[in-house]
Design an enzyme around this catalytic site. Structure first.
Site, PDB file in Angstrom:
ATOM      1  N   LYS A  56       0.856  -1.194   0.000  1.00  0.00           N
ATOM      2  CA  LYS A  56       0.000   0.000   0.000  1.00  0.00           C
ATOM      3  C   LYS A  56       0.887   1.237   0.000  1.00  0.00           C
ATOM      4  O   LYS A  56       1.786   1.359   0.827  1.00  0.00           O
ATOM      5  CB  LYS A  56      -0.912  -0.004   1.234  1.00  0.00           C
ATOM      6  CG  LYS A  56      -1.795   1.239   1.327  1.00  0.00           C
ATOM      7  CD  LYS A  56      -2.929   1.073   2.330  1.00  0.00           C
ATOM      8  CE  LYS A  56      -2.460   1.095   3.743  1.00  0.00           C
ATOM      9  NZ  LYS A  56      -3.597   1.143   4.702  1.00  0.00           N
ATOM     10  N   ASP A 162     -11.797   0.412  12.647  1.00  0.00           N
ATOM     11  CA  ASP A 162     -12.200   0.175  11.254  1.00  0.00           C
ATOM     12  C   ASP A 162     -12.528  -1.299  11.031  1.00  0.00           C
ATOM     13  O   ASP A 162     -12.174  -1.874   9.999  1.00  0.00           O
ATOM     14  CB  ASP A 162     -11.095   0.644  10.309  1.00  0.00           C
ATOM     15  CG  ASP A 162     -11.621   0.909   8.888  1.00  0.00           C
ATOM     16  OD1 ASP A 162     -12.857   0.978   8.720  1.00  0.00           O
ATOM     17  OD2 ASP A 162     -10.803   1.044   7.973  1.00  0.00           O
TER      18      ASP A 162
END
Length: 359
Positions: A56, A162
């Site tokens: 990422k 999350d």
């Protein structure tokens, strides 16, 4: 930043296939959001060419914005401490041509959202045994995160913030791994303390105390686990609303919309565990992830549920589509036509996933 700590030269074409990015070769893009993009990658070192990671990296237009860089650095600090079978592990991190990146283990399979989405097209949901397996394994990883201690030996008090289907990864072998620590709350950090009253996370998985702007702790994550379990059992969210504000209001007041099948098909003890995790008051939820997991394992034992890892692996394998695994880039038109059709429940759009709602 991270294990490389180096500022390396950026992208360039690689004759070996893929694009060179520092000490990695980017093979194909796995996804993108408002803050970053994720690639399947392998080491540039030929001796490690068989290894795969999910890399990422921060989008170029955000690379010089301190808040986004700080989020990447915080994610690295959290991930570098995690060593658990149910948590996605950090492999590398650093800065290449001014862009922060994080490389984590690559989980070959599907996430919970894709799994539910594809099952819904077939008019199906996961059975109780598979749902209990997914949730207990997620809770095992969450317990590791919540009980993590700092260098001083004291609990760090990390809150994931999350927990959602797209961050719970299911491997082809039936393993369950919790990932994405970009929104993790580290209570002792000054920057996070200043932003505490800002909502962070996907709207459907916010807890009532987050919406109210109250202090949060690990029990906020347990509320999100309850929403995850409800979605897996129902095939949809337990909260309704035609707008984001309506959904937030429904969650704040915990107005649940279950189904007749929920009462009929879900055993009473499992319903009690689920509804306890969705209590409006944190004090009425399980005290921690370990306790909730123990209740679910006790339920599984008393009802004679068989271990579901092999069954989950079979489900994941049966739902895989071209482009889900492997190094090759697969064009959209080569996928099953149904892939382009909207379904319910859906995961929020990129905008919904990444924005923060001020209180």
């Amino acid at each position: 930043m991270g294990s490389t700590g180096a500022r390396e030269q950026g992208d360039r074409a690689c004759g070996e296939g893929g694009t060179r990015f520092g000490s990695w070769i980017l093979l194909r893009r796995l996804g993108a959001g408002g803050m970053s993009e994720v690639f399947l990658a392998r080491p540039a070192d030929p001796a490690r060419a068989g290894e795969r990671v999910a890399l990422k990296r921060l989008l170029p237009e955000l690379a010089q914005i301190p808040d986004f860089v700080e989020m990447f650095e915080r994610e690295t600090r959290v991930a570098s401490r995690l060593t658990h079978a149910n948590v996605v592990l950090l492999r590398d991190s650093g800065i290449v041509d001014g862009r922060c990146y994080i490389a984590t283990e690559y989980v070959e399979g599907l996430d919970c959202w894709k799994t539910s989405r594809r099952l819904s097209r077939l008019g199906k949901v996961l059975d109780v045994a598979r749902v209990v397996h997914i949730v207990t394994e997620t809770l095992a990883g969450l317990d590791h995160i919540h009980t993590l201690r700092g260098d001083d030996g004291r609990p760090m008090g990390i809150v994931h913030r999350d927990i959602s289907p797209s961050n719970v990864l299911l491997s082809r072998a039936g393993a369950v791994k919790l990932g994405d620590f970009g929104l993790a709350l580290l209570p002792g950090e000054e920057a996070e303390t200043k932003r505490r009253r800002r909502l962070r996370g996907k709207i459907r998985f916010l807890s009532p105390e987050q919406i109210a702007g109250a202090p949060i702790d690990a029990r906020s994550d347990l509320f999100a686990v309850g929403v995850l379990m409800a979605e897996l059992l129902l095939g949809r969210s337990p909260f309704r609303g035609d707008t984001d504000l309506a959904v937030l209001s429904s969650i704040r007041d915990v107005r649940l919309h279950m189904s007749e099948a929920f009462d009929k098909d879900v055993p009473a003890k499992l319903r009690r565990i689920l509804l306890a995790s969705l209590s409006r008051e944190p004090s009425e939820r399980p005290p921690d992830a370990r306790s909730m997991r123990a209740d679910l394992l006790d339920f599984a034992q008393r009802t004679g549920l068989s271990p579901a890892a092999a069954a989950l692996a079979e489900t994941v394998e049966g739902l895989l589509r071209p482009g889900d695994v492997g190094d090759a880039e697969v064009l959209r038109h080569t996928l099953t036509p149904l892939e382009d059709q909207p379904v319910v429940p859906r995961e929020p759009t990129v905008t919904e996933q990444t924005r923060s709602v001020p209180t």
